[in-house]
Design an enzyme around this catalytic site. Structure first.
Site, PDB file in Angstrom:
ATOM      1  N   ALA A   1       0.870  -1.171   0.000  1.00  0.00           N
ATOM      2  CA  ALA A   1       0.000   0.000   0.000  1.00  0.00           C
ATOM      3  C   ALA A   1       0.913   1.229   0.000  1.00  0.00           C
ATOM      4  CB  ALA A   1      -0.887  -0.010   1.235  1.00  0.00           C
TER       5      ALA A   1
ATOM      6  N   GLY B   1       0.761  -4.899   1.146  1.00  0.00           N
ATOM      7  CA  GLY B   1      -0.468  -5.020   0.346  1.00  0.00           C
ATOM      8  C   GLY B   1      -0.247  -5.781  -0.959  1.00  0.00           C
TER       9      GLY B   1
ATOM     10  N   GLU C   1      -0.360  -9.340   0.004  1.00  0.00           N
ATOM     11  CA  GLU C   1      -1.769  -9.646   0.313  1.00  0.00           C
ATOM     12  C   GLU C   1      -2.591  -9.782  -0.970  1.00  0.00           C
ATOM     13  OE1 GLU C   1      -1.779  -6.246   3.057  1.00  0.00           O
ATOM     14  OE2 GLU C   1      -2.713  -7.583   4.513  1.00  0.00           O
TER      15      GLU C   1
ATOM     16  N   GLU D   1       5.040  -4.770   7.448  1.00  0.00           N
ATOM     17  CA  GLU D   1       4.293  -3.682   8.110  1.00  0.00           C
ATOM     18  C   GLU D   1       4.749  -3.384   9.533  1.00  0.00           C
ATOM     19  OE1 GLU D   1       2.931  -5.905   6.105  1.00  0.00           O
ATOM     20  OE2 GLU D   1       1.289  -5.054   4.939  1.00  0.00           O
TER      21      GLU D   1
HETATM   22  N1  COA Z   1       4.583   3.135  -0.953  1.00  0.00           N
HETATM   23  C1  COA Z   1       4.948   4.288  -1.543  1.00  0.00           C
HETATM   24  N2  COA Z   1       6.041   4.409  -2.288  1.00  0.00           N
HETATM   25  C2  COA Z   1       6.829   3.337  -2.425  1.00  0.00           C
HETATM   26  C3  COA Z   1       6.516   2.092  -1.828  1.00  0.00           C
HETATM   27  C4  COA Z   1       5.329   2.031  -1.066  1.00  0.00           C
HETATM   28  N3  COA Z   1       4.933   0.897  -0.480  1.00  0.00           N
HETATM   29  N4  COA Z   1       7.480   1.200  -2.136  1.00  0.00           N
HETATM   30  C5  COA Z   1       8.360   1.866  -2.916  1.00  0.00           C
HETATM   31  N5  COA Z   1       7.976   3.145  -3.083  1.00  0.00           N
HETATM   32  C6  COA Z   1       8.625   4.201  -3.864  1.00  0.00           C
HETATM   33  C7  COA Z   1       9.843   4.760  -3.148  1.00  0.00           C
HETATM   34  O1  COA Z   1       9.460   5.745  -2.208  1.00  0.00           O
HETATM   35  C8  COA Z   1      10.612   5.330  -4.311  1.00  0.00           C
HETATM   36  O2  COA Z   1      10.011   6.543  -4.696  1.00  0.00           O
HETATM   37  P1  COA Z   1      10.946   7.846  -5.030  1.00  0.00           P
HETATM   38  O3  COA Z   1      11.798   7.415  -6.200  1.00  0.00           O
HETATM   39  O4  COA Z   1       9.967   8.912  -5.364  1.00  0.00           O
HETATM   40  O5  COA Z   1      11.757   8.091  -3.805  1.00  0.00           O
HETATM   41  C9  COA Z   1      10.337   4.334  -5.422  1.00  0.00           C
HETATM   42  O6  COA Z   1       9.154   3.651  -5.061  1.00  0.00           O
HETATM   43  C10 COA Z   1      11.446   3.313  -5.600  1.00  0.00           C
HETATM   44  O7  COA Z   1      11.672   2.681  -4.353  1.00  0.00           O
HETATM   45  P2  COA Z   1      13.103   2.570  -3.649  1.00  0.00           P
HETATM   46  O8  COA Z   1      12.883   2.401  -2.189  1.00  0.00           O
HETATM   47  O9  COA Z   1      13.967   3.695  -4.079  1.00  0.00           O
HETATM   48  O10 COA Z   1      13.638   1.228  -4.315  1.00  0.00           O
HETATM   49  P3  COA Z   1      14.715   0.213  -3.700  1.00  0.00           P
HETATM   50  O11 COA Z   1      15.057  -0.726  -4.805  1.00  0.00           O
HETATM   51  O12 COA Z   1      15.824   0.951  -3.046  1.00  0.00           O
HETATM   52  O13 COA Z   1      13.934  -0.590  -2.553  1.00  0.00           O
HETATM   53  C11 COA Z   1      12.050  -1.796  -1.627  1.00  0.00           C
HETATM   54  C12 COA Z   1      12.879  -1.442  -2.887  1.00  0.00           C
HETATM   55  C13 COA Z   1      10.837  -2.573  -2.076  1.00  0.00           C
HETATM   56  C14 COA Z   1      12.925  -2.643  -0.689  1.00  0.00           C
HETATM   57  C15 COA Z   1      11.660  -0.482  -0.906  1.00  0.00           C
HETATM   58  O14 COA Z   1      11.050   0.391  -1.865  1.00  0.00           O
HETATM   59  C16 COA Z   1      10.657  -0.691   0.209  1.00  0.00           C
HETATM   60  O15 COA Z   1      11.040  -1.152   1.292  1.00  0.00           O
HETATM   61  N6  COA Z   1       9.377  -0.342  -0.020  1.00  0.00           N
HETATM   62  C17 COA Z   1       8.352  -0.393   0.974  1.00  0.00           C
HETATM   63  C18 COA Z   1       7.881  -1.809   1.199  1.00  0.00           C
HETATM   64  C19 COA Z   1       6.842  -1.859   2.294  1.00  0.00           C
HETATM   65  O16 COA Z   1       7.106  -1.572   3.446  1.00  0.00           O
HETATM   66  N7  COA Z   1       5.613  -2.241   1.922  1.00  0.00           N
HETATM   67  C20 COA Z   1       4.530  -2.388   2.832  1.00  0.00           C
HETATM   68  C21 COA Z   1       3.698  -1.178   2.844  1.00  0.00           C
HETATM   69  S1  COA Z   1       2.266  -1.449   3.857  1.00  0.00           S
END
Ligand code: COA
Length: 277
Positions: free
Chosen positions: A83, A128, A131, A151
């Site tokens: 999400a 999400g 999920e 989360e």
């Molecule tokens: N919500 C909003 N934005 C998200 C996102 C999320 N769940 N997951 C990734 N993004 C965005 C990042 O903020 C980034 O945006 P930006 O370029 O404007 O800064 C872009 O997507 C790329 O992500 P980034 O973190 O730079 O890529 P990465 O390869 O370094 O890392 C992940 C990849 C998946 C490990 C990391 O993005 C992450 O941990 N995301 C969140 C996962 C999460 O906690 N999901 C559960 C949410 S309830």
């Protein structure tokens, strides 16, 4: 020649092509391909995307030309990375509860579509996104996929049904470990615990999933609908009640044209031609 159909908006706007901002949806020979399309945000589910998925799946459920759905994410990196965290950052308790209920309703719609929905997990499937994959009928993963429910690292718990579906898929202990620690696992480990059915090399992934989707599209939609109901609803019952449900549904299949055709085709050593009735 391949039959391509761009799915259309229901009711009043039937003639206009479907235009979404965050998802792609097209149907080729009975297989609807739905792609979450925010690759620069790793396909994170913001409220607009949730709304589009709701509309899209409502339409797919009703469209008789759609026999099977394949759900995936755009770009090289992600299925769906969760999400949208930016949107969740400042929610009130009431807003968070409503957000959870809305996400759960979408997952329920997908799970109960009455047609198979294959999650093609092509990259990160987190929160999400994990999920969403779990609400699908089954899951295939590319060897690049990574899955998890992170989360708790955000001070949250999974809210789109993850705490419920994960334990049903992988058992209590594994689910507790994944939910509480919030660690990511790779595709091979996801297969080992039963979270995904099979792992394919990334280069062959789309084609391999397509072959399975095509095989499902060749079956009777009536038979598949009944099979989905029997397994899905039976799982929530005790075994005796589930077997009673199965017998009733076997009766529905047994009296269908497609059962006549399927059995006759076997006896006559030919391919069945199902009519979905
Ligand atoms: N919500 C909003 N934005 C998200 C996102 C999320 N769940 N997951 C990734 N993004 C965005 C990042 O903020 C980034 O945006 P930006 O370029 O404007 O800064 C872009 O997507 C790329 O992500 P980034 O973190 O730079 O890529 P990465 O390869 O370094 O890392 C992940 C990849 C998946 C490990 C990391 O993005 C992450 O941990 N995301 C969140 C996962 C999460 O906690 N999901 C559960 C949410 S309830």
């Amino acid at each position: 020649m391949q039959k391509l159909k761009i799915l259309t908006i229901p009711a009043t706007e039937r003639d206009k092509p479907m235009s979404y901002n965050n998802i792609l949806c097209e149907c080729v020979e009975g297989v609807a391909n739905v792609t979450v399309n925010r690759p620069d945000k790793l396909n994170a589910l913001n409220t607009e995307t949730l709304g589009e998925l709701e509309t899209c799946f409502a339409d797919l459920g009703k469209d008789p030309e759609v026999r099977v759905v394949v759900l995936t994410g755009a770009g090289e990196k992600a299925f769906v990375a969760g999400a949208d965290i930016g949107e969740m950052a400042n929610m009130t308790g009431n807003e968070a509860e409503r957000f959870s209920a809305r996400g759960q309703a979408l997952m329920d719609r997908i799970e109960n579509l009455g047609k198979p929905v294959i999650a093609a997990v092509n990259g990160f499937a987190l929160g999400g996104g994990c999920e969403l994959a779990m609400a699908c009928t089954f899951r295939y993963a590319s060897d690049k996929a990574r899955m998890g429910l992170p989360e708790t690292g955000l001070g949250l718990i999974p809210g789109f049904g993850g705490t419920q579906r994960l334990s049903r898929l992988v058992g209590r202990g594994r689910a507790m470990e994944m939910v509480l620690l919030g660690n990511m696992i790779d595709a091979v480990d996801a297969m080992a615990i039963g979270l995904v059915n099979k792992v394919y090399p990334a280069e062959e992934f789309t084609d391999s999933v397509g072959i399975v989707a095509k095989a499902l599209a060749a079956k009777s939609t009536l038979t598949l609908r009944v099979a989905l109901k029997s397994v899905g609803e039976g799982l929530e019952m005790n075994q005796a009640s589930g077997c009673r449900l199965e017998a009733a549904l076997f009766g529905i299949c047994g009296s269908s044209d497609d059962a006549r055709e399927g059995c006759s085709a076997f006896m006559e050593k030919r391919k069945p031609e199902f009519k979905d009735s």
